[in-house]
Design a protein around this motif. Structure first.
Motif, short mmCIF file in Angstrom:
data_model
loop_
_atom_site.label_atom_id
_atom_site.label_comp_id
_atom_site.label_asym_id
_atom_site.label_seq_id
_atom_site.Cartn_x
_atom_site.Cartn_y
_atom_site.Cartn_z
N LEU A 1 54.51 122.91 115.98
CA LEU A 1 53.54 121.84 115.71
C LEU A 1 54.23 120.56 115.26
CD1 LEU A 1 50.68 123.85 113.98
CD2 LEU A 1 50.63 122.77 116.24
N VAL A 2 55.23 120.67 114.39
CA VAL A 2 55.93 119.47 113.92
C VAL A 2 56.70 118.84 115.07
CG1 VAL A 2 57.72 118.60 112.36
CG2 VAL A 2 56.06 120.26 111.52
N ILE A 3 57.42 119.65 115.85
CA ILE A 3 58.17 119.12 116.99
C ILE A 3 57.22 118.52 118.02
CG2 ILE A 3 59.59 119.78 118.99
CD1 ILE A 3 60.99 121.79 117.05
N GLY A 4 56.12 119.18 118.29
CA GLY A 4 55.13 118.65 119.23
C GLY A 4 54.53 117.34 118.76
N PHE A 5 54.24 117.24 117.47
CA PHE A 5 53.70 116.00 116.91
C PHE A 5 54.70 114.85 117.05
CE2 PHE A 5 53.19 113.09 113.29
CZ PHE A 5 51.89 112.64 113.52
N VAL A 6 55.95 115.13 116.70
CA VAL A 6 56.99 114.09 116.78
C VAL A 6 57.22 113.67 118.24
CG1 VAL A 6 59.48 113.68 116.47
CG2 VAL A 6 58.12 114.67 114.62
N THR A 7 57.25 114.66 119.14
CA THR A 7 57.55 114.37 120.55
C THR A 7 56.38 113.72 121.28
OG1 THR A 7 59.05 116.26 120.60
CG2 THR A 7 58.33 115.39 122.72
N TYR A 8 55.19 114.32 121.15
CA TYR A 8 54.08 113.92 122.00
C TYR A 8 53.10 112.95 121.34
CZ TYR A 8 56.07 117.67 124.71
OH TYR A 8 56.93 118.46 125.40
N THR A 9 53.08 112.89 120.02
CA THR A 9 52.20 111.94 119.35
C THR A 9 52.96 110.69 118.94
OG1 THR A 9 50.83 113.76 118.53
CG2 THR A 9 50.57 111.63 117.44
N LEU A 10 54.12 110.88 118.32
CA LEU A 10 54.93 109.74 117.88
C LEU A 10 55.85 109.22 118.98
CD1 LEU A 10 55.92 110.92 114.27
CD2 LEU A 10 53.99 109.48 114.97
N HIS A 11 55.99 109.99 120.06
CA HIS A 11 56.85 109.63 121.20
C HIS A 11 58.29 109.40 120.78
CE1 HIS A 11 53.27 109.49 123.65
NE2 HIS A 11 52.71 108.67 122.77
N LEU A 12 58.76 110.24 119.87
CA LEU A 12 60.17 110.21 119.45
C LEU A 12 60.84 111.44 120.04
CD1 LEU A 12 59.61 109.33 115.69
CD2 LEU A 12 60.35 107.77 117.50
N ASP A 13 61.73 111.21 121.01
CA ASP A 13 62.37 112.37 121.63
C ASP A 13 63.89 112.29 121.58
OD1 ASP A 13 62.74 110.35 123.45
OD2 ASP A 13 61.77 111.37 125.12
N ASP A 14 64.41 111.48 120.66
CA ASP A 14 65.86 111.42 120.48
C ASP A 14 66.31 112.63 119.66
OD1 ASP A 14 66.32 110.21 117.42
OD2 ASP A 14 64.42 109.63 118.37
N ILE A 15 67.57 112.96 119.74
CA ILE A 15 68.11 114.17 119.11
C ILE A 15 67.96 114.15 117.59
CG2 ILE A 15 70.52 113.45 118.88
CD1 ILE A 15 69.48 116.83 120.27
N VAL A 16 68.08 113.00 116.97
CA VAL A 16 67.93 112.91 115.51
C VAL A 16 66.49 113.21 115.09
CG1 VAL A 16 68.10 111.38 113.50
CG2 VAL A 16 69.87 111.31 115.26
N SER A 17 65.53 112.60 115.76
CA SER A 17 64.12 112.83 115.44
C SER A 17 63.74 114.29 115.66
CB SER A 17 63.21 111.94 116.30
OG SER A 17 63.47 110.59 116.04
N LEU A 18 64.22 114.87 116.76
CA LEU A 18 63.92 116.27 117.04
C LEU A 18 64.54 117.20 116.01
CD1 LEU A 18 64.21 116.28 120.94
CD2 LEU A 18 62.13 116.36 119.56
N ASN A 19 65.74 116.89 115.55
CA ASN A 19 66.37 117.73 114.53
C ASN A 19 65.69 117.59 113.18
OD1 ASN A 19 68.85 119.41 115.23
ND2 ASN A 19 69.13 117.55 116.46
N ILE A 20 65.24 116.40 112.83
CA ILE A 20 64.48 116.22 111.58
C ILE A 20 63.17 117.00 111.65
CG2 ILE A 20 63.22 114.55 110.17
CD1 ILE A 20 65.51 112.54 110.84
N ALA A 21 62.50 116.93 112.79
CA ALA A 21 61.27 117.69 112.98
C ALA A 21 61.54 119.19 112.88
CB ALA A 21 60.64 117.35 114.33
N ASN A 22 62.63 119.63 113.46
CA ASN A 22 63.00 121.05 113.40
C ASN A 22 63.23 121.49 111.95
OD1 ASN A 22 63.72 123.64 114.51
ND2 ASN A 22 65.86 123.09 114.17
N ILE A 23 63.94 120.69 111.19
CA ILE A 23 64.24 121.03 109.79
C ILE A 23 62.95 121.10 108.97
CG2 ILE A 23 65.32 120.13 107.68
CD1 ILE A 23 67.61 119.11 109.55
N ILE A 24 62.05 120.16 109.17
CA ILE A 24 60.77 120.18 108.44
C ILE A 24 59.97 121.43 108.82
CG2 ILE A 24 58.53 119.02 108.20
CD1 ILE A 24 60.12 116.35 108.49
#
Length: 161
Positions: free
Chosen positions: A100-123
């Protein structure tokens, strides 16, 4: 006074013994999860959701073995099949936090860079960890109904704790 002493001993046992071991296994599983997640994203070119599920399956298996034979080894063993099924079921629920966090960051916030995805993964892993610790103790690794002996008399084998 005895009540306070027993309460203190239980707290120390929980914090330094069980939580410490759970944290050690969790940290190692986190390294496995994060490593596989990044390999799946960067090297294999998989999407963020697929990468997360693949990384989770591998790290969940690692975590089960670590928790069964290290963290909760003094708890009753209710059968490998039952424990493993419950472990995966509860980790599947915990995986929803990460997805859900990764999906929110990727598809709602449209952040798909490696740093954003890793922060989402950690959360997501952090939120899932809270659920996992509580659920493992409640349903997977049950309290022993009677004390496990330090020595197995029939074989003369000593178990290290």
């Amino acid at each position: 006074m005895q009540v306070l002493k027993r309460l203190y001993q239980r707290l120390v046992s929980l914090v330094f013994h069980e939580l410490g071991k759970f944290g050690t296994v969790g940290a190692a599983a986190f390294v496995v999860d994060t490593g596989m997640y990044n390999l799946s994203l960067a090297l294999f070119g998989l999407g963020p959701m697929t990468s997360k599920v693949l990384a989770a399956v591998i790290s969940i298996t690692f975590a089960y073995l670590g928790n069964r034979y290290y963290t909760f080894r003094d708890r009753e063993q209710s059968g490998l099949g039952r424990e493993y099924f419950l472990f995966f079921l509860l980790n599947g629920i915990a995986l929803l936090f990460g997805v859900l966090v990764i999906g929110f960051v990727t598809y709602t916030l449209h952040l798909d860079d490696i740093v954003s995805l890793n922060i989402a993964n950690i959360i997501g892993v952090g939120l899932g960890t809270l659920f996992r610790y509580w659920s493992y103790k409640k349903w997977v690794f049950l309290e022993a109904t009677e004390p496990i002996p330090a020595e197995l008399p029939e074989a003369g084998i000593r178990q290290d704790r």
